[in-house]
Design a protein around this motif. Structure first.
Motif, PDB file in Angstrom:
ATOM      1  N   GLY A 128      50.899  86.351  51.670  1.00 20.76           N
ATOM      2  CA  GLY A 128      51.181  85.094  50.984  1.00 20.76           C
ATOM      3  C   GLY A 128      50.045  84.662  50.081  1.00 20.76           C
ATOM      4  O   GLY A 128      50.255  84.278  48.924  1.00 20.76           O
ATOM      5  N   ARG A 129      48.809  84.714  50.598  1.00 21.69           N
ATOM      6  CA  ARG A 129      47.647  84.308  49.784  1.00 21.69           C
ATOM      7  C   ARG A 129      47.519  85.179  48.542  1.00 21.69           C
ATOM      8  O   ARG A 129      47.189  84.688  47.458  1.00 21.69           O
ATOM      9  CB  ARG A 129      46.366  84.400  50.619  1.00 21.69           C
ATOM     10  N   ALA A 130      47.767  86.452  48.677  1.00 19.72           N
ATOM     11  CA  ALA A 130      47.608  87.366  47.546  1.00 19.72           C
ATOM     12  C   ALA A 130      48.668  87.156  46.469  1.00 19.72           C
ATOM     13  O   ALA A 130      48.490  87.598  45.334  1.00 19.72           O
ATOM     14  CB  ALA A 130      47.647  88.809  48.036  1.00 19.72           C
ATOM     15  N   ASN A 131      49.764  86.466  46.835  1.00 16.46           N
ATOM     16  CA  ASN A 131      50.877  86.323  45.892  1.00 16.46           C
ATOM     17  C   ASN A 131      51.260  84.870  45.621  1.00 16.46           C
ATOM     18  O   ASN A 131      52.317  84.621  45.030  1.00 16.46           O
ATOM     19  CB  ASN A 131      52.099  87.076  46.435  1.00 16.46           C
ATOM     20  N   GLY A 132      50.419  83.926  46.040  1.00 15.47           N
ATOM     21  CA  GLY A 132      50.753  82.521  45.825  1.00 15.47           C
ATOM     22  C   GLY A 132      52.009  82.106  46.545  1.00 15.47           C
ATOM     23  O   GLY A 132      52.796  81.302  46.024  1.00 15.47           O
ATOM     24  N   ALA A 133      52.214  82.631  47.744  1.00 12.87           N
ATOM     25  CA  ALA A 133      53.440  82.383  48.500  1.00 12.87           C
ATOM     26  C   ALA A 133      53.106  81.854  49.885  1.00 12.87           C
ATOM     27  O   ALA A 133      51.947  81.906  50.327  1.00 12.87           O
ATOM     28  CB  ALA A 133      54.255  83.674  48.613  1.00 12.87           C
TER      29      ALA A 133
ATOM     30  N   LEU B 177      54.619  95.400  50.964  1.00  9.40           N
ATOM     31  CA  LEU B 177      53.989  94.251  50.305  1.00  9.40           C
ATOM     32  C   LEU B 177      52.472  94.281  50.497  1.00  9.40           C
ATOM     33  O   LEU B 177      51.718  93.906  49.586  1.00  9.40           O
ATOM     34  CB  LEU B 177      54.564  92.946  50.885  1.00  9.40           C
ATOM     35  N   GLU B 178      52.025  94.717  51.639  1.00 13.09           N
ATOM     36  CA  GLU B 178      50.588  94.783  51.901  1.00 13.09           C
ATOM     37  C   GLU B 178      49.898  95.839  51.044  1.00 13.09           C
ATOM     38  O   GLU B 178      48.718  95.716  50.712  1.00 13.09           O
ATOM     39  CB  GLU B 178      50.345  95.103  53.362  1.00 13.09           C
ATOM     40  N   ARG B 179      50.622  96.870  50.649  1.00 15.32           N
ATOM     41  CA  ARG B 179      50.031  97.962  49.870  1.00 15.32           C
ATOM     42  C   ARG B 179      49.916  97.629  48.391  1.00 15.32           C
ATOM     43  O   ARG B 179      49.225  98.334  47.665  1.00 15.32           O
ATOM     44  CB  ARG B 179      50.887  99.219  50.043  1.00 15.32           C
TER      45      ARG B 179
END
Length: 413
Positions: free
Chosen positions: A220-225, A410-412
Protein backbone atom coordinates in the motif's frame (compact mmCIF):
# COMPACT_ATOMS: atom_id res chain seq x y z
CA UNK A 1 -12.97 -6.85 35.60
CA UNK A 2 -15.46 -4.06 34.77
CA UNK A 3 -16.04 -3.46 31.09
CA UNK A 4 -14.70 0.02 30.19
CA UNK A 5 -16.82 0.40 27.08
CA UNK A 6 -19.43 3.20 26.88
CA UNK A 7 -22.89 2.00 27.78
CA UNK A 8 -21.72 -1.13 29.58
CA UNK A 9 -23.12 0.01 32.91
CA UNK A 10 -26.34 1.65 31.71
CA UNK A 11 -29.73 -0.04 31.96
CA UNK A 12 -30.79 -0.64 28.35
CA UNK A 13 -34.32 0.21 27.17
CA UNK A 14 -37.01 -2.47 27.38
CA UNK A 15 -37.25 -2.62 23.59
CA UNK A 16 -35.65 -1.12 20.51
CA UNK A 17 -37.03 -0.92 16.95
CA UNK A 18 -35.09 -2.64 14.21
CA UNK A 19 -33.02 -0.17 12.23
CA UNK A 20 -33.03 0.09 8.46
CA UNK A 21 -30.13 -2.36 7.99
CA UNK A 22 -31.56 -4.79 10.57
CA UNK A 23 -34.86 -4.85 8.72
CA UNK A 24 -33.04 -5.37 5.42
CA UNK A 25 -31.41 -8.54 6.78
CA UNK A 26 -34.74 -9.66 8.24
CA UNK A 27 -36.46 -9.24 4.88
CA UNK A 28 -33.63 -10.76 2.86
CA UNK A 29 -33.56 -13.88 5.05
CA UNK A 30 -37.33 -14.23 5.39
CA UNK A 31 -36.99 -14.13 9.17
CA UNK A 32 -34.41 -16.94 9.28
CA UNK A 33 -31.19 -16.41 11.26
CA UNK A 34 -27.98 -15.63 9.38
CA UNK A 35 -24.95 -16.66 11.48
CA UNK A 36 -22.19 -14.08 11.76
CA UNK A 37 -19.41 -13.36 14.18
CA UNK A 38 -15.73 -13.69 15.06
CA UNK A 39 -13.44 -16.68 15.37
CA UNK A 40 -10.15 -16.51 17.29
CA UNK A 41 -7.45 -19.15 16.83
CA UNK A 42 -5.06 -20.03 19.68
CA UNK A 43 -2.08 -22.32 20.21
CA UNK A 44 -1.37 -24.19 23.40
CA UNK A 45 -3.56 -25.48 26.16
CA UNK A 46 -7.26 -24.69 25.90
CA UNK A 47 -9.24 -23.19 28.77
CA UNK A 48 -11.92 -25.32 30.38
CA UNK A 49 -15.54 -24.95 29.37
CA UNK A 50 -16.39 -23.98 32.95
CA UNK A 51 -13.84 -21.14 32.92
CA UNK A 52 -15.21 -19.76 29.65
CA UNK A 53 -18.73 -19.93 31.04
CA UNK A 54 -17.57 -18.12 34.17
CA UNK A 55 -16.10 -15.28 32.07
CA UNK A 56 -19.31 -15.00 30.04
CA UNK A 57 -21.51 -15.10 33.17
CA UNK A 58 -19.44 -12.31 34.73
CA UNK A 59 -19.74 -9.96 31.77
CA UNK A 60 -22.76 -10.74 29.59
CA UNK A 61 -25.34 -8.72 31.50
CA UNK A 62 -23.11 -5.64 31.28
CA UNK A 63 -22.94 -5.74 27.46
CA UNK A 64 -26.01 -4.19 25.79
CA UNK A 65 -25.80 -6.27 22.59
CA UNK A 66 -26.15 -9.48 24.62
CA UNK A 67 -29.26 -8.36 26.49
CA UNK A 68 -31.82 -8.49 23.65
CA UNK A 69 -33.73 -11.10 21.71
CA UNK A 70 -35.32 -10.59 18.29
CA UNK A 71 -39.09 -10.16 18.31
CA UNK A 72 -39.59 -10.73 14.60
CA UNK A 73 -43.36 -10.28 14.52
CA UNK A 74 -43.06 -6.73 15.86
CA UNK A 75 -39.70 -6.06 14.19
CA UNK A 76 -38.14 -5.04 17.48
CA UNK A 77 -35.39 -6.12 19.86
CA UNK A 78 -36.71 -6.94 23.33
CA UNK A 79 -34.59 -6.83 26.47
CA UNK A 80 -34.09 -9.90 28.65
CA UNK A 81 -33.16 -9.66 32.31
CA UNK A 82 -31.52 -13.05 32.79
CA UNK A 83 -29.09 -15.10 30.72
CA UNK A 84 -28.73 -18.87 31.06
CA UNK A 85 -25.02 -19.22 30.29
CA UNK A 86 -25.17 -22.99 29.81
CA UNK A 87 -27.51 -22.47 26.85
CA UNK A 88 -25.18 -19.89 25.29
CA UNK A 89 -21.68 -21.37 25.78
CA UNK A 90 -20.81 -24.69 24.13
CA UNK A 91 -17.89 -27.00 23.37
CA UNK A 92 -16.86 -29.06 20.33
CA UNK A 93 -13.91 -31.18 19.18
CA UNK A 94 -12.34 -31.07 15.69
CA UNK A 95 -9.12 -33.09 15.94
CA UNK A 96 -8.54 -32.94 12.18
CA UNK A 97 -8.89 -29.15 11.87
CA UNK A 98 -5.26 -28.42 11.00
CA UNK A 99 -5.72 -24.83 9.76
CA UNK A 100 -8.66 -23.70 11.90
CA UNK A 101 -11.07 -23.43 8.97
CA UNK A 102 -13.12 -26.33 10.31
CA UNK A 103 -14.18 -24.23 13.28
CA UNK A 104 -15.50 -21.64 10.85
CA UNK A 105 -17.42 -24.26 8.90
CA UNK A 106 -18.89 -25.54 12.16
CA UNK A 107 -20.10 -22.05 13.08
CA UNK A 108 -21.71 -21.65 9.67
CA UNK A 109 -23.48 -25.01 9.79
CA UNK A 110 -24.69 -25.34 13.39
CA UNK A 111 -28.33 -24.27 13.86
CA UNK A 112 -28.81 -21.11 15.90
CA UNK A 113 -31.18 -21.08 18.85
CA UNK A 114 -34.71 -20.12 17.86
CA UNK A 115 -36.31 -20.42 21.27
CA UNK A 116 -36.67 -16.74 22.07
CA UNK A 117 -33.37 -16.25 23.88
CA UNK A 118 -30.84 -13.60 22.76
CA UNK A 119 -29.37 -14.62 19.38
CA UNK A 120 -25.74 -15.24 20.34
CA UNK A 121 -23.51 -18.02 21.54
CA UNK A 122 -19.86 -18.74 22.33
CA UNK A 123 -18.06 -21.92 21.30
CA UNK A 124 -14.85 -23.43 22.61
CA UNK A 125 -13.60 -25.62 19.74
CA UNK A 126 -10.71 -27.99 20.43
CA UNK A 127 -8.41 -28.63 17.48
CA UNK A 128 -5.38 -30.87 16.97
CA UNK A 129 -2.13 -30.71 18.97
CA UNK A 130 -3.55 -28.49 21.68
CA UNK A 131 -4.78 -25.78 19.34
CA UNK A 132 -8.23 -24.34 19.98
CA UNK A 133 -10.61 -21.64 18.86
CA UNK A 134 -13.01 -19.33 20.64
CA UNK A 135 -15.97 -18.35 18.50
CA UNK A 136 -18.48 -15.59 19.16
CA UNK A 137 -21.59 -15.99 17.00
CA UNK A 138 -24.67 -13.87 16.54
CA UNK A 139 -27.47 -13.31 14.01
CA UNK A 140 -26.58 -10.77 11.31
CA UNK A 141 -30.08 -9.31 11.61
CA UNK A 142 -28.98 -8.26 15.07
CA UNK A 143 -25.33 -7.21 14.68
CA UNK A 144 -22.73 -6.27 12.06
CA UNK A 145 -19.05 -7.21 11.94
CA UNK A 146 -17.72 -4.14 13.72
CA UNK A 147 -20.33 -4.50 16.45
CA UNK A 148 -19.43 -8.18 16.77
CA UNK A 149 -15.75 -7.25 17.09
CA UNK A 150 -16.43 -4.88 19.99
CA UNK A 151 -18.84 -7.31 21.65
CA UNK A 152 -16.46 -10.27 21.36
CA UNK A 153 -13.65 -8.22 22.89
CA UNK A 154 -15.86 -6.94 25.71
CA UNK A 155 -17.05 -10.47 26.45
CA UNK A 156 -13.84 -12.50 26.13
CA UNK A 157 -10.72 -10.32 26.36
CA UNK A 158 -8.73 -10.17 29.60
CA UNK A 159 -8.42 -6.38 29.16
CA UNK A 160 -11.30 -5.30 26.89
CA UNK A 161 -10.28 -2.05 25.24
CA UNK A 162 -9.60 -0.89 21.70
CA UNK A 163 -11.08 -2.33 18.56
CA UNK A 164 -12.24 -0.90 15.22
CA UNK A 165 -12.35 2.91 15.14
CA UNK A 166 -15.62 4.78 15.60
CA UNK A 167 -17.42 6.39 12.68
CA UNK A 168 -17.44 10.18 12.62
CA UNK A 169 -20.19 11.39 10.35
CA UNK A 170 -19.76 14.35 8.00
CA UNK A 171 -21.91 16.18 5.51
CA UNK A 172 -21.86 14.26 2.22
CA UNK A 173 -20.45 15.96 -0.86
CA UNK A 174 -22.46 16.30 -4.05
CA UNK A 175 -20.32 13.64 -5.73
CA UNK A 176 -21.12 11.23 -2.91
CA UNK A 177 -24.85 11.77 -3.27
CA UNK A 178 -24.64 11.22 -7.03
CA UNK A 179 -22.55 8.09 -6.44
CA UNK A 180 -25.00 6.73 -3.89
CA UNK A 181 -27.94 7.22 -6.24
CA UNK A 182 -25.92 5.58 -9.00
CA UNK A 183 -25.29 2.54 -6.80
CA UNK A 184 -28.99 2.22 -6.08
CA UNK A 185 -29.86 2.53 -9.78
CA UNK A 186 -27.25 -0.10 -10.69
CA UNK A 187 -28.82 -2.55 -8.23
CA UNK A 188 -31.90 -2.76 -10.47
CA UNK A 189 -29.78 -4.33 -13.22
CA UNK A 190 -28.50 -7.89 -13.19
CA UNK A 191 -24.75 -8.01 -12.59
CA UNK A 192 -22.39 -9.47 -15.19
CA UNK A 193 -20.58 -12.17 -13.16
CA UNK A 194 -20.15 -15.40 -15.14
CA UNK A 195 -17.79 -17.02 -12.60
CA UNK A 196 -20.59 -16.89 -10.03
CA UNK A 197 -23.50 -17.75 -12.30
CA UNK A 198 -24.30 -21.15 -10.78
CA UNK A 199 -27.42 -22.47 -9.01
CA UNK A 200 -27.29 -22.02 -5.24
CA UNK A 201 -26.94 -25.32 -3.38
CA UNK A 202 -27.54 -23.90 0.09
CA UNK A 203 -24.45 -25.69 1.43
CA UNK A 204 -21.72 -23.35 2.62
CA UNK A 205 -18.02 -23.94 3.15
CA UNK A 206 -14.98 -21.84 4.01
CA UNK A 207 -11.31 -21.64 3.01
CA UNK A 208 -8.66 -19.18 4.15
CA UNK A 209 -5.11 -17.87 4.00
CA UNK A 210 -2.99 -16.03 6.60
CA UNK A 211 -0.40 -13.32 5.88
CA UNK A 212 1.53 -10.71 7.89
CA UNK A 213 -0.24 -7.33 7.83
CA UNK A 214 3.16 -5.75 7.15
CA UNK A 215 3.15 -7.20 3.62
CA UNK A 216 -0.15 -5.53 2.79
CA UNK A 217 0.93 -2.23 4.32
CA UNK A 218 4.23 -2.24 2.41
CA UNK A 219 2.47 -2.73 -0.93
CA UNK A 220 0.00 0.00 0.00
CA UNK A 221 2.73 2.50 0.94
CA UNK A 222 4.60 1.84 -2.29
CA UNK A 223 1.47 2.52 -4.36
CA UNK A 224 -0.38 5.23 -2.43
CA UNK A 225 -3.04 2.71 -1.44
CA UNK A 226 -4.64 1.36 1.73
CA UNK A 227 -4.56 -2.20 3.06
CA UNK A 228 -8.17 -2.54 1.90
CA UNK A 229 -7.19 -1.41 -1.61
CA UNK A 230 -4.47 -4.07 -1.75
CA UNK A 231 -6.95 -6.70 -0.51
CA UNK A 232 -9.50 -5.77 -3.20
CA UNK A 233 -6.95 -5.58 -6.03
CA UNK A 234 -5.44 -8.97 -5.20
CA UNK A 235 -8.94 -10.44 -4.99
CA UNK A 236 -9.86 -8.98 -8.39
CA UNK A 237 -6.78 -10.56 -9.98
CA UNK A 238 -7.41 -13.87 -8.18
CA UNK A 239 -10.98 -14.07 -9.52
CA UNK A 240 -9.81 -13.13 -13.01
CA UNK A 241 -7.08 -15.79 -12.96
CA UNK A 242 -9.46 -18.42 -11.58
CA UNK A 243 -12.07 -17.74 -14.26
CA UNK A 244 -9.53 -17.66 -17.09
CA UNK A 245 -8.04 -20.95 -15.92
CA UNK A 246 -11.48 -22.59 -15.98
CA UNK A 247 -12.88 -21.07 -19.18
CA UNK A 248 -10.09 -19.40 -21.13
CA UNK A 249 -12.12 -16.17 -21.03
CA UNK A 250 -11.49 -12.78 -19.46
CA UNK A 251 -13.86 -12.07 -16.59
CA UNK A 252 -15.67 -8.71 -16.80
CA UNK A 253 -15.45 -6.27 -13.87
CA UNK A 254 -17.15 -7.99 -10.94
CA UNK A 255 -19.86 -6.13 -8.97
CA UNK A 256 -19.44 -6.61 -5.23
CA UNK A 257 -20.90 -4.94 -2.13
CA UNK A 258 -18.35 -3.31 0.18
CA UNK A 259 -19.75 -2.80 3.71
CA UNK A 260 -18.75 0.40 5.50
CA UNK A 261 -19.32 0.94 9.20
CA UNK A 262 -21.35 3.89 10.45
CA UNK A 263 -21.13 2.81 14.11
CA UNK A 264 -20.42 5.96 16.17
CA UNK A 265 -18.48 6.25 19.39
CA UNK A 266 -20.57 5.31 22.41
CA UNK A 267 -22.43 2.59 20.48
CA UNK A 268 -19.60 0.06 20.22
CA UNK A 269 -21.63 -2.69 21.89
CA UNK A 270 -25.12 -1.47 20.99
CA UNK A 271 -27.44 -4.01 19.33
CA UNK A 272 -28.31 -3.59 15.69
CA UNK A 273 -26.42 -3.11 12.44
CA UNK A 274 -24.67 0.18 11.80
CA UNK A 275 -23.49 -0.14 8.22
CA UNK A 276 -24.05 0.87 4.62
CA UNK A 277 -22.72 -0.77 1.45
CA UNK A 278 -21.08 0.71 -1.62
CA UNK A 279 -21.12 -1.03 -4.99
CA UNK A 280 -17.63 -1.58 -6.38
CA UNK A 281 -16.62 -3.19 -9.68
CA UNK A 282 -13.54 -5.32 -9.03
CA UNK A 283 -11.29 -5.03 -12.11
CA UNK A 284 -11.00 -8.76 -12.82
CA UNK A 285 -10.20 -7.87 -16.43
CA UNK A 286 -7.05 -5.93 -15.49
CA UNK A 287 -3.92 -7.36 -17.18
CA UNK A 288 -1.92 -7.41 -13.93
CA UNK A 289 -2.34 -6.91 -10.17
CA UNK A 290 -0.66 -3.50 -10.53
CA UNK A 291 -3.29 -2.35 -13.03
CA UNK A 292 -6.01 -3.75 -10.77
CA UNK A 293 -4.61 -1.84 -7.79
CA UNK A 294 -4.54 1.41 -9.75
CA UNK A 295 -8.22 1.02 -10.71
CA UNK A 296 -9.31 -0.02 -7.23
CA UNK A 297 -7.48 2.92 -5.65
CA UNK A 298 -9.14 5.36 -8.05
CA UNK A 299 -12.55 3.98 -7.06
CA UNK A 300 -11.97 4.07 -3.30
CA UNK A 301 -10.38 7.53 -3.49
CA UNK A 302 -13.59 8.67 -5.17
CA UNK A 303 -15.72 7.11 -2.43
CA UNK A 304 -13.75 8.97 0.22
CA UNK A 305 -13.63 12.28 -1.63
CA UNK A 306 -17.38 12.27 -2.17
CA UNK A 307 -18.04 11.02 1.39
CA UNK A 308 -20.24 8.36 -0.12
CA UNK A 309 -20.49 6.51 3.19
CA UNK A 310 -22.24 9.56 4.64
CA UNK A 311 -24.38 9.93 1.53
CA UNK A 312 -25.53 6.31 1.68
CA UNK A 313 -26.34 6.63 5.37
CA UNK A 314 -28.44 9.70 4.66
CA UNK A 315 -30.14 8.11 1.66
CA UNK A 316 -31.11 4.91 3.46
CA UNK A 317 -32.34 6.53 6.67
CA UNK A 318 -33.97 9.73 5.44
CA UNK A 319 -37.32 8.10 4.67
CA UNK A 320 -39.38 5.26 6.18
CA UNK A 321 -37.20 2.38 7.34
CA UNK A 322 -39.19 -0.08 5.23
CA UNK A 323 -38.28 1.81 2.06
CA UNK A 324 -34.62 2.03 3.04
CA UNK A 325 -34.58 -1.65 3.96
CA UNK A 326 -35.98 -2.70 0.59
CA UNK A 327 -33.39 -0.56 -1.16
CA UNK A 328 -30.77 -2.34 0.92
CA UNK A 329 -32.04 -5.78 -0.11
CA UNK A 330 -31.74 -4.77 -3.76
CA UNK A 331 -28.14 -3.62 -3.30
CA UNK A 332 -27.00 -6.89 -1.68
CA UNK A 333 -28.44 -9.95 -3.41
CA UNK A 334 -27.17 -12.60 -5.76
CA UNK A 335 -28.76 -11.00 -8.81
CA UNK A 336 -26.98 -7.65 -8.53
CA UNK A 337 -23.64 -8.51 -6.86
CA UNK A 338 -21.40 -11.56 -6.50
CA UNK A 339 -21.38 -10.95 -2.76
CA UNK A 340 -20.04 -8.76 0.04
CA UNK A 341 -16.30 -8.10 0.28
CA UNK A 342 -15.51 -6.93 3.80
CA UNK A 343 -12.40 -5.77 5.66
CA UNK A 344 -12.29 -5.42 9.47
CA UNK A 345 -9.31 -4.37 11.61
CA UNK A 346 -9.85 -5.98 15.01
CA UNK A 347 -6.90 -4.09 16.50
CA UNK A 348 -4.67 -5.59 19.16
CA UNK A 349 -4.77 -9.36 19.55
CA UNK A 350 -7.47 -10.87 21.77
CA UNK A 351 -6.07 -12.24 25.04
CA UNK A 352 -8.18 -14.81 26.88
CA UNK A 353 -7.08 -16.16 30.27
CA UNK A 354 -3.50 -15.16 29.48
CA UNK A 355 -3.39 -16.79 26.03
CA UNK A 356 -2.99 -14.55 22.96
CA UNK A 357 -4.93 -15.31 19.79
CA UNK A 358 -2.77 -15.98 16.74
CA UNK A 359 -5.40 -14.84 14.27
CA UNK A 360 -8.99 -13.68 14.04
CA UNK A 361 -11.59 -14.17 11.34
CA UNK A 362 -14.86 -12.35 10.78
CA UNK A 363 -17.40 -14.57 9.06
CA UNK A 364 -21.03 -14.66 7.97
CA UNK A 365 -23.37 -17.11 6.34
CA UNK A 366 -24.82 -16.60 2.87
CA UNK A 367 -28.34 -15.59 1.96
CA UNK A 368 -30.42 -13.79 -0.67
CA UNK A 369 -28.86 -15.79 -3.51
CA UNK A 370 -25.30 -14.72 -2.64
CA UNK A 371 -22.72 -17.28 -3.75
CA UNK A 372 -19.61 -15.91 -2.06
CA UNK A 373 -18.48 -13.66 0.79
CA UNK A 374 -14.84 -12.65 1.16
CA UNK A 375 -13.43 -11.10 4.33
CA UNK A 376 -10.03 -9.81 5.41
CA UNK A 377 -9.59 -9.62 9.17
CA UNK A 378 -6.52 -7.91 10.63
CA UNK A 379 -5.42 -8.53 14.21
CA UNK A 380 -2.20 -6.98 15.51
CA UNK A 381 0.37 -8.14 12.93
CA UNK A 382 -1.63 -10.88 11.17
CA UNK A 383 -4.33 -10.77 8.50
CA UNK A 384 -6.61 -13.65 7.56
CA UNK A 385 -8.38 -13.86 4.21
CA UNK A 386 -11.53 -16.00 4.38
CA UNK A 387 -13.58 -17.06 1.35
CA UNK A 388 -17.01 -18.28 2.44
CA UNK A 389 -18.79 -19.75 -0.55
CA UNK A 390 -21.60 -21.95 -1.72
CA UNK A 391 -20.37 -25.45 -2.52
CA UNK A 392 -21.79 -25.01 -6.03
CA UNK A 393 -18.79 -22.77 -6.80
CA UNK A 394 -16.50 -25.62 -7.79
CA UNK A 395 -12.83 -24.82 -7.32
CA UNK A 396 -13.44 -21.68 -5.26
CA UNK A 397 -11.08 -23.11 -2.65
CA UNK A 398 -8.29 -22.08 -5.06
CA UNK A 399 -9.01 -18.39 -4.47
CA UNK A 400 -6.92 -17.94 -1.28
CA UNK A 401 -3.79 -19.30 -3.00
CA UNK A 402 -4.48 -17.19 -6.09
CA UNK A 403 -4.92 -14.15 -3.84
CA UNK A 404 -1.54 -14.86 -2.21
CA UNK A 405 0.03 -15.18 -5.66
CA UNK A 406 -1.40 -11.81 -6.70
CA UNK A 407 -0.05 -10.24 -3.50
CA UNK A 408 3.40 -11.71 -4.21
CA UNK A 409 3.31 -10.25 -7.73
CA UNK A 410 2.44 -6.82 -6.30
CA UNK A 411 5.41 -7.07 -3.97
CA UNK A 412 7.76 -7.78 -6.89
CA UNK A 413 6.79 -4.68 -8.84
Amino acid sequence: MPDPRPGAHDTPPASLPMGTADLAYHLAMGGRPLPAGFLFGFSGRAPTLDSVRARVAERALRIPALRYRIARSSRTFTRVDAIDVERHVHEAWLPGDDDGSGAGRLMLSRPMGGDGRPPWDVWLVHGPAGGHSLCYRTDHTFQDGVGAAHTARALLDDHPAGGPPAYRGRRPALGGLVGALGDVAASFRAGDMPAFDVPVSGRTTLCQAVVPVARLRAVGRANGATVNDVFLAALAHAVGTWHHKNTGSVHPPLPVAVPMSVRPGGEECAPGNRLVVARVLLPCDAPSPRHALSRVTARTDGLRAGRQRDALRLLLTAGPRGVGARVGTRMVNGRSVAGPVSSVDFGSALVHQGSTARRSVVYSGLGAGIRCLTTLTSQHDTACLAVIHDEALKGADELPDLWLAALLELERL
